[in-house]
Design a protein around this motif. Structure first.
Motif, PDB file in Angstrom:
ATOM      1  N   GLY A 187      -2.196  13.576  -8.318  1.00 61.74           N
ATOM      2  CA  GLY A 187      -2.215  14.346  -9.552  1.00 61.74           C
ATOM      3  C   GLY A 187      -2.190  13.435 -10.759  1.00 61.74           C
ATOM      4  N   SER A 188      -2.452  13.991 -11.908  1.00 61.83           N
ATOM      5  CA  SER A 188      -2.536  13.178 -13.129  1.00 61.83           C
ATOM      6  C   SER A 188      -1.201  12.536 -13.508  1.00 61.83           C
ATOM      7  N   SER A 189      -0.091  13.097 -13.024  1.00 66.08           N
ATOM      8  CA  SER A 189       1.222  12.530 -13.359  1.00 66.08           C
ATOM      9  C   SER A 189       1.690  11.488 -12.346  1.00 66.08           C
ATOM     10  N   ASP A 190       0.949  11.325 -11.246  1.00 67.67           N
ATOM     11  CA  ASP A 190       1.331  10.354 -10.223  1.00 67.67           C
ATOM     12  C   ASP A 190       1.028   8.930 -10.664  1.00 67.67           C
ATOM     13  N   ALA A 191       1.793   7.992 -10.123  1.00 67.68           N
ATOM     14  CA  ALA A 191       1.513   6.569 -10.313  1.00 67.68           C
ATOM     15  C   ALA A 191       0.826   6.075  -9.045  1.00 67.68           C
ATOM     16  N   LEU A 192      -0.421   5.668  -9.161  1.00 64.11           N
ATOM     17  CA  LEU A 192      -1.227   5.259  -8.011  1.00 64.11           C
ATOM     18  C   LEU A 192      -1.200   3.747  -7.846  1.00 64.11           C
ATOM     19  N   LEU A 193      -1.052   3.306  -6.600  1.00 64.37           N
ATOM     20  CA  LEU A 193      -1.085   1.875  -6.276  1.00 64.37           C
ATOM     21  C   LEU A 193      -2.023   1.637  -5.111  1.00 64.37           C
ATOM     22  N   TYR A 292       5.474  -6.662  -6.303  1.00 60.45           N
ATOM     23  CA  TYR A 292       5.514  -5.324  -6.877  1.00 60.45           C
ATOM     24  C   TYR A 292       6.488  -5.181  -8.043  1.00 60.45           C
ATOM     25  N   GLU A 293       6.990  -6.285  -8.539  1.00 62.20           N
ATOM     26  CA  GLU A 293       7.954  -6.226  -9.631  1.00 62.20           C
ATOM     27  C   GLU A 293       7.346  -5.518 -10.839  1.00 62.20           C
ATOM     28  N   GLY A 294       8.003  -4.453 -11.295  1.00 64.72           N
ATOM     29  CA  GLY A 294       7.530  -3.704 -12.458  1.00 64.72           C
ATOM     30  C   GLY A 294       6.412  -2.722 -12.182  1.00 64.72           C
ATOM     31  N   VAL A 295       5.991  -2.582 -10.907  1.00 65.28           N
ATOM     32  CA  VAL A 295       4.878  -1.687 -10.547  1.00 65.28           C
ATOM     33  C   VAL A 295       5.425  -0.350 -10.051  1.00 65.28           C
ATOM     34  N   GLU A 296       5.009   0.742 -10.699  1.00 68.24           N
ATOM     35  CA  GLU A 296       5.386   2.081 -10.259  1.00 68.24           C
ATOM     36  C   GLU A 296       4.403   2.583  -9.203  1.00 68.24           C
ATOM     37  N   ALA A 297       4.890   3.427  -8.287  1.00 71.63           N
ATOM     38  CA  ALA A 297       3.996   4.023  -7.293  1.00 71.63           C
ATOM     39  C   ALA A 297       4.653   5.244  -6.665  1.00 71.63           C
ATOM     40  N   SER A 298       3.986   6.396  -6.810  1.00 73.18           N
ATOM     41  CA  SER A 298       4.369   7.593  -6.063  1.00 73.18           C
ATOM     42  C   SER A 298       3.318   7.908  -5.010  1.00 73.18           C
TER      43      SER A 298
END
Length: 377
Positions: A187-193, A292-298
């Motif tokens: 979704g648009s609110s997700d953090a993608l990695l 992954y320091e500082g990287v968001e991901a849902s």
């Protein structure tokens, strides 16, 4: 009108869901294809917006048959003036699956002759055949005792988006990447990695889906423009509609790769795909926590190495375990979608970190039997 779309084996249900979203009716997935119905407008929408299909066909025939002669009779019973006129050339492409006493070349020959005879009887004109560069392409699929015939409205496969200016040696097919994005329910609110992003195909497909980018931004060689049923005003109306429907929001999207060359190529692809403003690229090793320091991901979507054409296959199980241990520790509860031909090793690694496997889809990727995993880590 009746249509069918050809799709990569294994993602038929995913493609059917995408087709339903366009407003199609009677959507029915089948082996390597999806059947559906709709008006002429849907032909343009399908070619402009579907990201998980290869080609879109107008369905002419779907019947059981006994032998090659009956295939010819069925083809001859059709009228073709809606799809080809005397000024256009045509060709027949054919695929055959199953045990038969004839070849796909025989199918092409018999159906081609039937089209010529039918048109001659209907219009009194002998159609021109051009096997190399036809104006109109008829497709015949023979599977066991069923024959399916259609008219190609797409031209070359829709997976050819033309934004990929850098070709990674292990690049993921765009249709599979799009299917993985849909399976993730991003979704648009997700953090993608994507921690092994290569040329950034997954990230681009994800951004294109969220921004509703139509394929006409990247290609214009659609076969429907030569068909007599083509309505240029309706096409222009649909094109204007989908272009006006585009979004230009930015999202939290991060790509990581251990190869500097791949990252440079990914930058070029992101720029070519008009999404370089919403994707951040980082260098790093996917198996190391400090990466992954500082990287968001849902949501994590990735195409890891398989160890079959590159890397040492003996090291793959250990690599998978280390990678999954790292992301499960850092992003516990995130959705993970991954594709690999080393699926036994990947499933073992998922189980080792107590990930919950939601779905497994068997697909073909680059000639290899692969599996798409959907899991919660």
């Amino acid at each position: 009108m009746r249509y069918f779309a050809t799709v990569p084996l294994g993602i038929e249900e995913v493609a059917a869901g995408e087709i339903c979203e366009l407003g199609a009716s009677s959507v029915t997935p089948d082996i390597g294809k999806v059947f559906y119905e709709g008006d002429l407008r849907l032909m343009y929408l399908s070619n402009f917006m579907l990201r998980t299909v290869n080609r879109v066909f107008v369905l002419l025939l779907r019947e059981r048959f006994k032998d090659l002669a009956e295939i010819g009779k069925l083809a001859k019973s059709l009228t073709y003036s809606e799809f080809v006129n005397k000024d256009l050339s045509f060709a027949v492409r054919a695929e055959r699956h199953g045990e038969h006493d004839f070849t796909s070349l025989d199918v092409k020959r018999v159906v081609g002759a039937a089209i010529i005879e039918s048109y001659m009887e209907e219009r009194g004109h002998r159609l021109k055949v051009n096997l190399d560069d036809p104006d109109v392409e008829f497709f015949v699929l023979v599977r066991d005792d069923e024959v399916i015939m259609g008219v190609n409205t797409s031209g070359s496969s829709l997976h050819k988006r033309n934004y990929r200016v850098f070709n990674h040696p292990a690049a993921l097919k765009t249709t599979l990447a799009a299917a993985m994005v849909r399976l993730s329910r991003l979704g648009s609110s997700d953090a993608l990695l994507d921690p092994m992003c290569g040329g950034a195909t997954i990230l681009i497909e994800a951004a294109h889906k969220l921004r509703r980018y139509p394929l006409i931004m990247f290609r214009s060689d659609f076969a429907f423009r030569k068909l007599p049923i083509h309505d240029e005003y309706l096409e222009a109306e649909v094109a204007e509609e989908v272009l006006e429907g585009m979004l230009f929001d930015t999202f939290k999207m991060t790509g990581i790769d251990i190869s500097h060359k791949s990252l440079e190529g990914a930058k070029k692809n992101l720029r070519s795909g008009f999404v370089d403003d919403t994707v951040k690229l980082l260098w790093g090793d996917a198996g190391r926590a400090e990466t992954y320091e500082g990287v968001e991901a849902s949501v994590i979507i990735t195409n890891p190495p398989y160890g079959m054409r590159s890397h040492n296959i003996k090291k793959i199980p250990g690599f998978y375990r280390g990678f999954l241990k790292t992301v499960s520790d850092l992003y516990h509860g995130a959705t993970l979608v991954a594709i690999t031909a080393s699926h036994k090793a990947f499933e073992d690694a998922l189980n080792a970190v107590s990930a919950s496997i939601i779905k497994k889809l068997s697909v073909m990727h680059g000639g290899l039997n692969a599996v798409i995993f959907v899991a919660k880590v």
